[in-house]
Design an enzyme around this catalytic site. Sequence first.
Site, PDB file in Angstrom:
ATOM      1  N   LYS A  35      19.995 -17.778 -11.478  1.00 19.24           N
ATOM      2  CA  LYS A  35      20.085 -19.154 -11.976  1.00 19.24           C
ATOM      3  C   LYS A  35      19.449 -20.132 -10.982  1.00 19.24           C
ATOM      4  O   LYS A  35      18.635 -20.972 -11.339  1.00 19.24           O
ATOM      5  CB  LYS A  35      21.573 -19.488 -12.142  1.00 19.24           C
ATOM      6  CG  LYS A  35      21.880 -20.376 -13.317  1.00 19.24           C
ATOM      7  CD  LYS A  35      23.345 -20.716 -13.356  1.00 19.24           C
ATOM      8  CE  LYS A  35      24.141 -19.825 -14.282  1.00 19.24           C
ATOM      9  NZ  LYS A  35      25.572 -20.169 -14.316  1.00 19.24           N
ATOM     10  N   LEU A 152      28.809 -35.219 -21.899  1.00 22.33           N
ATOM     11  CA  LEU A 152      27.488 -34.930 -22.466  1.00 22.33           C
ATOM     12  C   LEU A 152      27.546 -33.885 -23.578  1.00 22.33           C
ATOM     13  O   LEU A 152      28.404 -33.015 -23.591  1.00 22.33           O
ATOM     14  CB  LEU A 152      26.510 -34.498 -21.381  1.00 22.33           C
ATOM     15  CG  LEU A 152      26.771 -33.249 -20.549  1.00 22.33           C
ATOM     16  CD1 LEU A 152      26.345 -31.988 -21.266  1.00 22.33           C
ATOM     17  CD2 LEU A 152      26.013 -33.365 -19.246  1.00 22.33           C
ATOM     18  N   LYS A 207      39.195 -35.949 -21.384  1.00 23.67           N
ATOM     19  CA  LYS A 207      38.191 -35.049 -21.938  1.00 23.67           C
ATOM     20  C   LYS A 207      38.801 -34.097 -22.976  1.00 23.67           C
ATOM     21  O   LYS A 207      38.245 -33.921 -24.067  1.00 23.67           O
ATOM     22  CB  LYS A 207      37.551 -34.254 -20.795  1.00 23.67           C
ATOM     23  CG  LYS A 207      36.490 -33.262 -21.209  1.00 23.67           C
ATOM     24  CD  LYS A 207      35.298 -33.931 -21.856  1.00 23.67           C
ATOM     25  CE  LYS A 207      34.304 -32.928 -22.386  1.00 23.67           C
ATOM     26  NZ  LYS A 207      33.530 -32.230 -21.396  1.00 23.67           N
ATOM     27  N   ASN A 211      37.723 -34.191 -26.978  1.00 22.56           N
ATOM     28  CA  ASN A 211      37.210 -33.025 -27.697  1.00 22.56           C
ATOM     29  C   ASN A 211      38.181 -32.558 -28.772  1.00 22.56           C
ATOM     30  O   ASN A 211      37.768 -32.096 -29.833  1.00 22.56           O
ATOM     31  CB  ASN A 211      36.880 -31.894 -26.714  1.00 22.56           C
ATOM     32  CG  ASN A 211      35.475 -32.072 -26.145  1.00 22.56           C
ATOM     33  OD1 ASN A 211      34.736 -32.967 -26.551  1.00 22.56           O
ATOM     34  ND2 ASN A 211      35.095 -31.220 -25.216  1.00 22.56           N
ATOM     35  N   PHE A 252      31.059 -37.013 -37.178  1.00 21.46           N
ATOM     36  CA  PHE A 252      31.897 -35.811 -37.076  1.00 21.46           C
ATOM     37  C   PHE A 252      32.685 -35.526 -38.348  1.00 21.46           C
ATOM     38  O   PHE A 252      33.782 -35.004 -38.320  1.00 21.46           O
ATOM     39  CB  PHE A 252      32.781 -35.836 -35.821  1.00 21.46           C
ATOM     40  CG  PHE A 252      32.027 -35.300 -34.648  1.00 21.46           C
ATOM     41  CD1 PHE A 252      30.939 -35.995 -34.141  1.00 21.46           C
ATOM     42  CD2 PHE A 252      32.343 -34.078 -34.084  1.00 21.46           C
ATOM     43  CE1 PHE A 252      30.179 -35.483 -33.097  1.00 21.46           C
ATOM     44  CE2 PHE A 252      31.592 -33.549 -33.032  1.00 21.46           C
ATOM     45  CZ  PHE A 252      30.507 -34.261 -32.540  1.00 21.46           C
ATOM     46  N   LEU A 253      32.096 -35.899 -39.474  1.00 19.94           N
ATOM     47  CA  LEU A 253      32.699 -35.585 -40.771  1.00 19.94           C
ATOM     48  C   LEU A 253      31.744 -34.739 -41.601  1.00 19.94           C
ATOM     49  O   LEU A 253      31.790 -34.779 -42.821  1.00 19.94           O
ATOM     50  CB  LEU A 253      33.055 -36.877 -41.520  1.00 19.94           C
ATOM     51  CG  LEU A 253      34.305 -37.616 -41.045  1.00 19.94           C
ATOM     52  CD1 LEU A 253      34.548 -38.859 -41.892  1.00 19.94           C
ATOM     53  CD2 LEU A 253      35.546 -36.721 -41.077  1.00 19.94           C
ATOM     54  N   GLY A 256      31.095 -27.805 -43.197  1.00 19.03           N
ATOM     55  CA  GLY A 256      30.189 -26.653 -43.151  1.00 19.03           C
ATOM     56  C   GLY A 256      30.906 -25.476 -42.531  1.00 19.03           C
ATOM     57  O   GLY A 256      32.108 -25.293 -42.755  1.00 19.03           O
ATOM     58  N   CYS A 263      32.587 -25.817 -25.595  1.00 16.45           N
ATOM     59  CA  CYS A 263      33.569 -26.860 -25.282  1.00 16.45           C
ATOM     60  C   CYS A 263      34.678 -27.002 -26.321  1.00 16.45           C
ATOM     61  O   CYS A 263      35.840 -26.751 -26.015  1.00 16.45           O
ATOM     62  CB  CYS A 263      32.866 -28.195 -25.100  1.00 16.45           C
ATOM     63  SG  CYS A 263      31.869 -28.223 -23.606  1.00 16.45           S
ATOM     64  N   LYS A 325      24.649 -25.023 -32.492  1.00 16.23           N
ATOM     65  CA  LYS A 325      24.130 -26.266 -33.062  1.00 16.23           C
ATOM     66  C   LYS A 325      22.624 -26.309 -32.803  1.00 16.23           C
ATOM     67  O   LYS A 325      22.129 -25.577 -31.934  1.00 16.23           O
ATOM     68  CB  LYS A 325      24.841 -27.492 -32.464  1.00 16.23           C
ATOM     69  CG  LYS A 325      24.510 -27.738 -31.001  1.00 16.23           C
ATOM     70  CD  LYS A 325      25.396 -28.798 -30.420  1.00 16.23           C
ATOM     71  CE  LYS A 325      24.711 -30.118 -30.298  1.00 16.23           C
ATOM     72  NZ  LYS A 325      25.445 -31.074 -29.473  1.00 16.23           N
TER      73      LYS A 325
HETATM   74  C1  UDX Z   1      31.010 -31.518 -27.301  1.00 13.17           C
HETATM   75  C2  UDX Z   1      31.336 -33.024 -27.228  1.00 13.17           C
HETATM   76  O1  UDX Z   1      30.715 -33.700 -28.317  1.00 13.17           O
HETATM   77  C3  UDX Z   1      30.864 -33.583 -25.885  1.00 13.17           C
HETATM   78  O2  UDX Z   1      31.239 -34.945 -25.771  1.00 13.17           O
HETATM   79  C4  UDX Z   1      31.506 -32.781 -24.753  1.00 13.17           C
HETATM   80  O3  UDX Z   1      31.054 -33.233 -23.489  1.00 13.17           O
HETATM   81  C5  UDX Z   1      31.178 -31.298 -24.907  1.00 13.17           C
HETATM   82  O4  UDX Z   1      31.596 -30.847 -26.206  1.00 13.17           O
HETATM   83  P1  UDX Z   1      28.794 -30.106 -27.786  1.00 13.17           P
HETATM   84  O5  UDX Z   1      29.642 -28.890 -27.593  1.00 13.17           O
HETATM   85  O6  UDX Z   1      27.447 -30.165 -27.166  1.00 13.17           O
HETATM   86  O7  UDX Z   1      29.587 -31.407 -27.284  1.00 13.17           O
HETATM   87  O8  UDX Z   1      28.568 -30.248 -29.363  1.00 13.17           O
HETATM   88  P2  UDX Z   1      28.930 -31.290 -30.518  1.00 13.17           P
HETATM   89  O9  UDX Z   1      27.748 -32.087 -30.842  1.00 13.17           O
HETATM   90  O10 UDX Z   1      30.194 -31.990 -30.235  1.00 13.17           O
HETATM   91  O11 UDX Z   1      29.160 -30.265 -31.716  1.00 13.17           O
HETATM   92  C6  UDX Z   1      30.174 -29.268 -31.620  1.00 13.17           C
HETATM   93  C7  UDX Z   1      30.199 -28.393 -32.825  1.00 13.17           C
HETATM   94  O12 UDX Z   1      30.685 -29.110 -33.949  1.00 13.17           O
HETATM   95  C8  UDX Z   1      28.841 -27.826 -33.257  1.00 13.17           C
HETATM   96  O13 UDX Z   1      29.019 -26.469 -33.594  1.00 13.17           O
HETATM   97  C9  UDX Z   1      28.477 -28.654 -34.471  1.00 13.17           C
HETATM   98  O14 UDX Z   1      27.663 -27.938 -35.365  1.00 13.17           O
HETATM   99  C10 UDX Z   1      29.855 -28.918 -35.071  1.00 13.17           C
HETATM  100  N1  UDX Z   1      29.933 -30.139 -35.912  1.00 13.17           N
HETATM  101  C11 UDX Z   1      29.699 -31.355 -35.363  1.00 13.17           C
HETATM  102  C12 UDX Z   1      30.315 -30.021 -37.237  1.00 13.17           C
HETATM  103  O15 UDX Z   1      30.550 -28.922 -37.756  1.00 13.17           O
HETATM  104  N2  UDX Z   1      30.424 -31.174 -37.977  1.00 13.17           N
HETATM  105  C13 UDX Z   1      30.202 -32.393 -37.465  1.00 13.17           C
HETATM  106  O16 UDX Z   1      30.339 -33.379 -38.216  1.00 13.17           O
HETATM  107  C14 UDX Z   1      29.822 -32.493 -36.123  1.00 13.17           C
END
Ligand code: UDX
Length: 433
Positions: A35, A152, A207, A211, A252-253, A256, A263, A325
């Site tokens: 790494k 992030l 945090k 989440n 976040f709505l 799927g 996280c 994602k």
């Molecule tokens: C998340 C938090 O958003 C971030 O603030 C934290 O620091 C780390 O965890 P991340 O894991 O990068 O970030 O992904 P995020 O964009 O939150 O999406 C998480 C998962 O939720 C993905 O699998 C995404 O596909 C899913 N998702 C997101 C949904 O199924 N529906 C939504 O409406 C939004």
Amino acid sequence: MKITVIGLGYLGATHAVAMAKLGHEVIGIEPDDAKRESLAKGELPFYEPGLDKALVEVIKQGNIDFKRSHDEGSKAAELHFICVGTPQKIGSNEADTKYLFSAIEGLAPQLSEDSVVVGKSTVPVGTAADLTAYLANLTGFEPKLAWNPEFLREGTALEDSLNPDRIVIGTEDDFAEQKIREVYKPITDQYNTPILITDIPTSELVKAAANSFLATKISFINAMAEIAEVSGADTVKLAEAIGMDERIGKQFLRNGIGFGGGCLPKDIRGLIARAEQLGVGQAVGFLTEVDEINLRRRSRVTELAVNELDDPKGKKIAVLGAAFKPDSDDLRDSPALSIALELANKEAQVFIHDPEAYEQLSKNQPTLHAREDISEVLKDAELVILGTEWKQYKALDPAKLSVKNKTMIDGRNVLNREAWEKAGWKLISLGRG
Ligand code: UDX
């Protein structure tokens, strides 16, 4: 400012590059040779848009250096950011904090009474107090330890670090607070970013709470999808309608196949475990349901696939997307990958494509057929499943795809039903009657 960033995984590498980009002198500490050497060469060991270029830039500017362990350089640093991973323990919901304690052990000999140690990793509330006691024991003086959680998102990591919604600093030490304010000054000056000073337990909990809230929102809409599927309602419209209420908000709505990644799943489980240890498990009992709703969405797709194919044994299924994602190659707890593996387990011939995760898939997933060329994945497929909403999948022209059977399960509700049906496809959506 001279700073160290300890642990150069996703969070640490991004933070180190962001701090170097702000003009700080950064020493990144990473014991994993592969790494660290890759980073030192200017090659990111994971996919993250924009971070690769920024890494090369800060190396050229001489603002960043990579070390296996601490040396004299660390002694001169004013701030030490701890960014090591806190993964879920195997066989338990609990987060594993052992890397934090080993990071503290390595750091202790470098510290003076004016050094500020800043935890950024996501931790069970109460961890910082244990770390402070541990560190005091090693150094022989009262260390200045603060917590500064990182919010992030993968895919927009650098942008989120350089222009965050807020900066939370958990500390009761004025000197530590001033030093942390100073390190973020270029950001706060440019964007007027709000800084929230809290006690340490609050900063640790922020945090996990954020989440858990996001995961709950996603599972809420996925629970509505379960109702929609048996009542003829349309979850996408439903989300639009409730999201127009500003108190709810539309983010976040998206229903799927649910949430995954390094996280959300681990953080809700970690909060459940910590609340139970503190004797208030009941307070977050609903998070177990949030987790279960989320996992049920994956089983729902497997069930739909089995219904479509009768017996999936020996049949070719194309899975589009493996990362949890888009704009990420992270396969941790990925819903798309978990569905692909479940179907392979049922002896289907699962062919899988992902724009960025091909190498990992072909190396680590022997039961799946990973292909770099999407047409090889689709050719002769009896069923296609869209698992990750990469933009290239959203742009596919349904009239031009060559498959055996034009059936698509749209796991992310991103395809245009009219266009796909017009091209002769049967489009199965989640949560849409
Ligand atoms: C998340 C938090 O958003 C971030 O603030 C934290 O620091 C780390 O965890 P991340 O894991 O990068 O970030 O992904 P995020 O964009 O939150 O999406 C998480 C998962 O939720 C993905 O699998 C995404 O596909 C899913 N998702 C997101 C949904 O199924 N529906 C939504 O409406 C939004």
